[in-house]
Motif scaffolding. Structure first.
Motif, PDB file in Angstrom:
ATOM      1  N   GLU A  65      24.884 -13.907 -75.848  1.00  0.00           N
ATOM      2  CA  GLU A  65      24.747 -13.046 -77.138  1.00  0.00           C
ATOM      3  C   GLU A  65      25.025 -14.070 -78.273  1.00  0.00           C
ATOM      4  O   GLU A  65      24.751 -13.667 -79.501  1.00  0.00           O
ATOM      5  N   VAL A  66      25.809 -15.006 -78.059  1.00  0.00           N
ATOM      6  CA  VAL A  66      26.039 -16.144 -79.234  1.00  0.00           C
ATOM      7  C   VAL A  66      25.135 -16.516 -79.670  1.00  0.00           C
ATOM      8  O   VAL A  66      24.654 -16.555 -80.793  1.00  0.00           O
ATOM      9  N   GLN A 103      31.805 -18.697 -87.849  1.00  0.00           N
ATOM     10  CA  GLN A 103      32.110 -17.263 -88.138  1.00  0.00           C
ATOM     11  C   GLN A 103      30.919 -16.357 -87.349  1.00  0.00           C
ATOM     12  O   GLN A 103      31.394 -15.171 -86.998  1.00  0.00           O
ATOM     13  N   ILE A 104      29.887 -16.677 -86.989  1.00  0.00           N
ATOM     14  CA  ILE A 104      28.723 -15.898 -86.455  1.00  0.00           C
ATOM     15  C   ILE A 104      29.203 -16.022 -84.906  1.00  0.00           C
ATOM     16  O   ILE A 104      29.108 -14.731 -84.500  1.00  0.00           O
ATOM     17  N   GLN A 105      29.874 -16.769 -84.428  1.00  0.00           N
ATOM     18  CA  GLN A 105      30.379 -16.829 -82.831  1.00  0.00           C
ATOM     19  C   GLN A 105      31.553 -16.020 -82.791  1.00  0.00           C
ATOM     20  O   GLN A 105      31.659 -15.155 -81.951  1.00  0.00           O
ATOM     21  N   GLN A 106      32.533 -15.997 -84.120  1.00  0.00           N
ATOM     22  CA  GLN A 106      33.750 -15.150 -83.944  1.00  0.00           C
ATOM     23  C   GLN A 106      33.210 -13.752 -83.936  1.00  0.00           C
ATOM     24  O   GLN A 106      33.899 -12.869 -83.238  1.00  0.00           O
ATOM     25  N   GLU A 107      32.210 -13.346 -84.586  1.00  0.00           N
ATOM     26  CA  GLU A 107      32.025 -11.865 -84.529  1.00  0.00           C
ATOM     27  C   GLU A 107      31.514 -11.371 -83.142  1.00  0.00           C
ATOM     28  O   GLU A 107      31.717 -10.123 -82.708  1.00  0.00           O
ATOM     29  N   VAL A 108      30.766 -12.106 -82.388  1.00  0.00           N
ATOM     30  CA  VAL A 108      30.320 -12.223 -81.134  1.00  0.00           C
ATOM     31  C   VAL A 108      31.481 -11.935 -80.147  1.00  0.00           C
ATOM     32  O   VAL A 108      31.614 -11.075 -79.127  1.00  0.00           O
ATOM     33  N   GLU A 119      40.613 -20.197 -83.548  1.00  0.00           N
ATOM     34  CA  GLU A 119      41.390 -20.601 -82.203  1.00  0.00           C
ATOM     35  C   GLU A 119      40.686 -20.043 -81.011  1.00  0.00           C
ATOM     36  O   GLU A 119      40.495 -20.359 -80.056  1.00  0.00           O
ATOM     37  N   GLY A 120      40.019 -18.404 -81.341  1.00  0.00           N
ATOM     38  CA  GLY A 120      39.265 -17.597 -80.318  1.00  0.00           C
ATOM     39  C   GLY A 120      37.849 -18.600 -79.927  1.00  0.00           C
ATOM     40  O   GLY A 120      37.436 -18.524 -78.584  1.00  0.00           O
ATOM     41  N   VAL A 121      37.179 -19.257 -80.959  1.00  0.00           N
ATOM     42  CA  VAL A 121      36.011 -19.919 -80.768  1.00  0.00           C
ATOM     43  C   VAL A 121      36.351 -21.158 -79.918  1.00  0.00           C
ATOM     44  O   VAL A 121      35.796 -21.694 -78.915  1.00  0.00           O
ATOM     45  N   SER A 142      24.992 -24.212 -73.465  1.00  0.00           N
ATOM     46  CA  SER A 142      25.870 -24.905 -74.289  1.00  0.00           C
ATOM     47  C   SER A 142      25.426 -25.931 -74.949  1.00  0.00           C
ATOM     48  O   SER A 142      25.720 -26.110 -76.432  1.00  0.00           O
ATOM     49  N   SER A 143      24.409 -26.894 -74.339  1.00  0.00           N
ATOM     50  CA  SER A 143      23.881 -27.859 -75.190  1.00  0.00           C
ATOM     51  C   SER A 143      22.842 -27.181 -76.353  1.00  0.00           C
ATOM     52  O   SER A 143      22.822 -27.794 -77.413  1.00  0.00           O
ATOM     53  N   LYS A 144      22.300 -26.107 -76.025  1.00  0.00           N
ATOM     54  CA  LYS A 144      21.507 -25.399 -77.188  1.00  0.00           C
ATOM     55  C   LYS A 144      22.412 -24.887 -78.272  1.00  0.00           C
ATOM     56  O   LYS A 144      21.874 -25.070 -79.271  1.00  0.00           O
ATOM     57  N   LEU A 145      23.578 -24.464 -77.941  1.00  0.00           N
ATOM     58  CA  LEU A 145      24.527 -23.822 -78.783  1.00  0.00           C
ATOM     59  C   LEU A 145      25.036 -24.783 -79.667  1.00  0.00           C
ATOM     60  O   LEU A 145      25.050 -24.745 -80.881  1.00  0.00           O
TER      61      LEU A 145
END
Length: 166
Positions: A65-66, A103-108, A119-121, A142-145
């Protein structure tokens, strides 16, 4: 201007003494005076530490999703704008691109129980790291992220070998 700052901070103006104090603060030899609204570390509320435990499948799903959010038209536009504004300057990449990706990761990640802040990320990143060695799909995702917000680093020339010329 120093006089106005002094009045706003509740410090009496004493000419040379205040100027010397400002110079020491600017040079890093003295901590700035706290504003009246600041609390000491003993008065600040202790943040509640949340523990989120996800299964390997849930981590895979969250990573997917991220990645989808980062690759979506809106996410891509935000990242492209940040990349364009940062250029090749690593400092600007850290100031502009990294916060946008976070920020984009936080939303997901909110929907998975992580706090909606940096901190959540970070907690999610640690959780992903713990599963990377156990699951190759998570490691690849993870490496793609990481490739979204970490610029590619050139390899240093090896000792004794000439650097390639183009």
């Amino acid at each position: 201007m120093l006089r106005e700052v002094a009045v706003l901070r509740g410090v009496r103006w004493h000419g040379n003494h205040f100027e010397r104090l400002c110079r020491e603060i600017y040079e890093g030899r003295r901590c700035p005076l706290p504003s009246r609204g600041d609390m000491s570390s003993l008065q600040r509320p202790v943040p509640i530490v949340q523990t989120v435990s996800l299964t390997m499948e849930q981590v895979r799903e969250a990573l997917g999703e991220v990645l989808d959010a980062l690759q979506s038209p809106v996410g891509s536009a935000r990242l492209d704008e940040a990349r364009e504004n940062s250029g090749n300057d690593l400092g600007k990449v850290l100031q502009l691109l990294l916060p946008t990706a976070v920020q984009i990761q936080q939303e997901v990640l909110q929907s998975y129980g992580f706090s909606p802040d940096g901190e959540g990320v970070l907690r999610f990143a640690r959780l992903v790291k713990s599963f990377e060695s156990q699951d190759t799909e998570i490691a690849l995702m993870s490496s793609k992220l990481k490739s979204f917000f970490l610029p590619p680093l050139p390899l240093p020339p090896h000792a004794g070998l000439a650097a390639p010329t183009s």
